[in-house]
Design an enzyme around this catalytic site. Structure first.
Site, PDB file in Angstrom:
ATOM      1  NE  ARG A 226      -3.705  11.131  -0.816  1.00  0.00           N
ATOM      2  CZ  ARG A 226      -4.458   9.811  -0.060  1.00  0.00           C
ATOM      3  NH1 ARG A 226      -4.589   9.144   1.536  1.00  0.00           N
ATOM      4  NH2 ARG A 226      -4.341   9.149  -1.863  1.00  0.00           N
TER       5      ARG A 226
ATOM      6  CE  LYS B 292      -3.993   5.526  -4.004  1.00  0.00           C
ATOM      7  NZ  LYS B 292      -4.798   4.817  -3.179  1.00  0.00           N
TER       8      LYS B 292
ATOM      9  CE1 TYR C  74      -1.676   3.573   3.683  1.00  0.00           C
ATOM     10  CE2 TYR C  74      -1.818   5.869   2.268  1.00  0.00           C
ATOM     11  CZ  TYR C  74      -1.869   5.308   3.293  1.00  0.00           C
ATOM     12  OH  TYR C  74      -2.246   5.855   4.266  1.00  0.00           O
TER      13      TYR C  74
ATOM     14  CG  HIS D  14      -3.856  -0.481  -1.313  1.00  0.00           C
ATOM     15  ND1 HIS D  14      -4.911  -0.840   0.214  1.00  0.00           N
ATOM     16  CD2 HIS D  14      -3.666   0.566  -1.579  1.00  0.00           C
ATOM     17  CE1 HIS D  14      -4.624   0.555   0.696  1.00  0.00           C
ATOM     18  NE2 HIS D  14      -4.255   1.581  -0.114  1.00  0.00           N
TER      19      HIS D  14
ATOM     20  CD  GLU E 115      -0.892  -1.422   2.023  1.00  0.00           C
ATOM     21  OE1 GLU E 115      -1.167  -2.090   0.656  1.00  0.00           O
ATOM     22  OE2 GLU E 115       0.068  -0.093   1.652  1.00  0.00           O
TER      23      GLU E 115
ATOM     24  CG  ASP F 252      -8.553   0.918  -0.780  1.00  0.00           C
ATOM     25  OD1 ASP F 252      -9.076   0.229  -0.436  1.00  0.00           O
ATOM     26  OD2 ASP F 252      -7.718   1.704   0.022  1.00  0.00           O
TER      27      ASP F 252
END
Length: 370
Positions: free
Chosen positions: A15, A75, A94, A96, A118, A270
């Site tokens: 991505r 990411k 993102y 996490h 998120e 994740d």
């Protein structure tokens, strides 16, 4: 603002955080967009498309990170990217963090302003930047379960939908949110017997009304989860507590009751995973065995369908990226409480309570720091 789009370096992560159309929109608004050479190739976007949109192509990641005031990623930064983190940098991706103490400490030490996709959250509890990837991960989870139930992949050798006169696979989905709903849709479409377990009775009622096929809904408690897991051919972990570490609802003892060749797909990995025996894997080495049970625990499941994922992600994130670029960080989060909830770290402080609680660190409300 100068906005950087580096190439993703996570294993088999294809991505990219921004499409050429997104770059065009930001450039037309008066911003500079720096795109690392080849950043969009995995999603089917050539450097020339970004250049035609007005973006500047940089041959090295260091130049993108070094010049950018805001870096938009897909990411979380990996250890080899930590050297690029610096005070005053705005990171939009993102993260996490509740499952990654090392990255959390690096962001604080380097005083990065980190906005996590998120945890951007509306007043109704919905997660506009997580939802599209949860939809994709849920749908893929059912496909993955079907794949690893094949004998050649270590599974039971069971067809998800069976055939007339032969039972279908028994798929148990832990969590009836976005991931679980999408996993159920695909598994039911394949003809599987699907059990969705959730703690919210209203959610189970809703799923019972909108999903069709061999569906059973089950209230979540340890006994019900244990009984469902014991008879399952495939378990899909789809539990989410926004921004927090996932609760371990499937214990190692429960996993030990499953038949060898059954499959666990822990989409929650994740955020630490909702299965006690889970640990993060990668697309290169996606599975491992525990008591003969196949565990698939890839934390970036949507990364291998980048054409779909990139468009879906960019559609959701671009309006927020535009707001941050147009107004600047402080003004944007002051004017938008939805975006403000995405801020996990600011000027060396943890500003998201669930992450602070996960590590026993001090929490600082963002409003007191601005």
């Amino acid at each position: 603002m100068i906005i950087g789009v580096p190439k993703e370096i996570k294993d088999n992560e294809y991505r990219v955080s921004m499409t050429p159309a997104g770059a065009d929109l930001l450039v037309r608004a008066g911003h500079r967009v720096l795109v690392e050479q080849g950043a969009g190739s995995g999603s089917g976007f050539a450097d020339a498309e970004y250049a035609q949109a007005g973006a500047e192509i940089e041959p090295q990641a260091a130049r993108v990170w070094g010049q950018a005031e805001m870096v938009a990623k897909v990411k979380e930064p990996l250890p080899q990217e930590y050297a690029y983190l610096r005070e005053g940098l705005l990171l939009f991706t993102y993260l996490h963090l509740a499952a990654d103490r090392g990255l959390t400490e690096e962001l604080l030490r380097r005083k990065v302003t980190a906005v996590a996709y998120e945890t951007v959250q509306r007043s109704d509890g919905s997660l506009p930047l997580l939802t599209p990837m949860s939809q994709i991960a849920g749908r893929m989870a059912a496909q993955v379960a079907a794949t690893y139930l094949q004998r050649t992949n270590g599974g039971l050798g069971k067809l998800m939908g069976g055939v007339p006169g032969v039972r279908p696979a028994d798929v148990v989905i832990i969590g009836g949110g976005t991931v679980g709903t999408n996993a159920a849709q695909i598994a039911l479409g394949m003809g599987a017997q699907v059990t969705v377990v959730d703690v919210v009775a209203d959610r189970l009622r809703y799923l019972n009304e909108v999903l069709h096929g061999n569906l059973v809904t089950l209230s979540s408690n340890p006994r019900n989860v244990a009984e469902a897991v014991a008879r399952a051919d495939a378990v899909i972990g789809a539990v989410l507590t926004p921004g927090a570490k996932a609760p371990r609802l499937v214990t190692g003892t429960m996993v030990a009751t499953m038949r060898p060749g059954s499959v666990i797909v822990d989409v929650a990995v994740d955020q630490g995973g909702c299965v006690e025996t889970s640990r993060p894997t990668s697309h290169s080495e996606p599975t491992f065995l525990v008591n003969g049970v196949v565990h698939y625990c890839v934390p970036n499941i949507p990364g291998v369908v980048p054409w779909t994922s990139t468009y879906a992600l960019s559609n959701a994130t671009l309006p927020y990226a535009r707001r941050l670029a147009d107004q600047g960080f402080a003004a944007a989060v002051r004017s938008d409480p939805v975006l403000a909830l995405g801020v996990n770290a600011y000027q060396g402080h943890l500003t998201y309570r669930a992450v602070a609680d996960a590590f026993g660190m001090e929490y600082a409300p963002l409003a007191t720091l601005l």
